[in-house]
Design a protein around this motif. Structure first.
Motif: not given
Length: 317
Positions: A39-44, A91-93, A292-296
């Protein structure tokens, strides 16, 4: 993955314009997907400061975690980097959405054709794995038989992608379209739209010239088979095929052939009875898009041509 169980399955229209070239974010090397317990956790996320935390079901808010079923072997959508960390578009999204919702998205690795089953059994809260949103999947219909096999799922759509064919570099064997595969062998991931297309095309081939289809648990295994000369071509979603062409063997192993087809939305799958969670995910994704984070993120992975302007619920055909 079968068309009745998870992503990457057929939509109603074709996409003829090629999507922009896949950018390589660092010297990432494709690795194996591992077992289903990784497993891997994305975000905090922090619920106390997150603007959309109150939109989540209380049970998830209290846990502080959304469990994500994902086939973590599908670069650049989700895969393991050199250090074993889960990275990619999804994971970034998820990390960006987690900041909006005040929770962590914990990615759990599973083979693609088991993700919907895991969602139904509540092993996962959601499935996020380059999964195509289709009416059959929404309604729990097996696309091969036309029979109902489950209650279906809802989708929060967040990206658009077509399907591509690729061959060994310098050896396309005259393959430009799906019909050119008649009498040849193709390798692909089990249950994907690529498998659906190959099966459908094979039925149209002349007698004695059917397409030989070899399906694998994950796309990397299919790439390995093609690299070793075990087939004439491979197929996968365009972002994945383009990434393999860009990175495998330093760009010397594969080449894209023909145009991508069957453009369709990727969606986050949610159980039908989890409408509050579904709507919270949509709100979080819309906030990420607006900020704007999505487009980045799309620019980081070189997939801006698949970007959407807003999240959509059940937009698949």
């Amino acid at each position: 993955m079968t068309a009745s169980s998870t992503r990457r399955t057929t939509a109603a229209h074709s996409r003829l314009a090629a999507v922009g070239a896949i950018a390589v974010a660092g010297a990432l090397i494709l690795t194996g997907c591992g077992d289903q317990t990784e497993s891997s956790t994305s975000g905090s996320g922090s619920a106390s400061s997150a603007p959309l935390a109150d939109k989540l079901p209380k049970s998830i808010r209290d846990k502080g975690v959304i469990k994500v079923g994902s086939d973590i072997a599908y670069a650049p959508v989700e895969f393991k980097d050199n250090s074993g960390k889960t990275v990619g578009i999804d994971p970034d999204l998820a990390a960006a959405m987690g900041k909006q919702l005040g929770v962590d998205f914990q990615f759990e690795n599973g083979t693609f054709d088991t993700l919907i089953t895991g969602l139904r059994s509540k092993r996962y809260d959601i499935a996020m794995s380059a999964m195509t949103d289709t009416k059959d999947r929404q309604e729990g219909i097996d696309s091969d038989t036309g029979k109902k096999v489950g209650e279906g799922v809802d989708f929060v759509d967040y990206f658009t992608a077509g399907v591509s064919i690729y061959t060994k570099k310098g050896d396309d064997q005259g393959i430009k379209t799906w019909s050119d595969l008649c009498g040849k062998k193709i390798v692909l991931q089990r249950g994907t739209v690529s498998e659906d297309l190959a099966k459908a095309e094979s039925k149209k081939c002349p007698k004695g010239k059917k397409i030989a289809i070899e399906a694998f648990d994950n796309d990397q295994q299919a790439q390995t088979r093609l690299r070793a000369g075990g087939a004439a071509a491979g197929s996968s979603d365009f972002p994945v095929a383009a990434y393999a062409v860009k990175t495998s063997g330093g760009g010397k192993d594969f080449q894209l052939v023909g145009e991508q087809v069957e453009a369709a939305p990727y969606g986050i799958a949610v159980a039908k009875n989890q409408t509050q969670l579904r709507d919270a995910l949509k709100a979080a994704l819309d906030a990420v898009i607006k900020s704007g984070e999505y487009e980045k993120i799309m620019k980081k992975w070189g997939v801006t041509d698949g970007s959407v302007q807003e999240a959509t619920i059940n937009g698949g055909k």
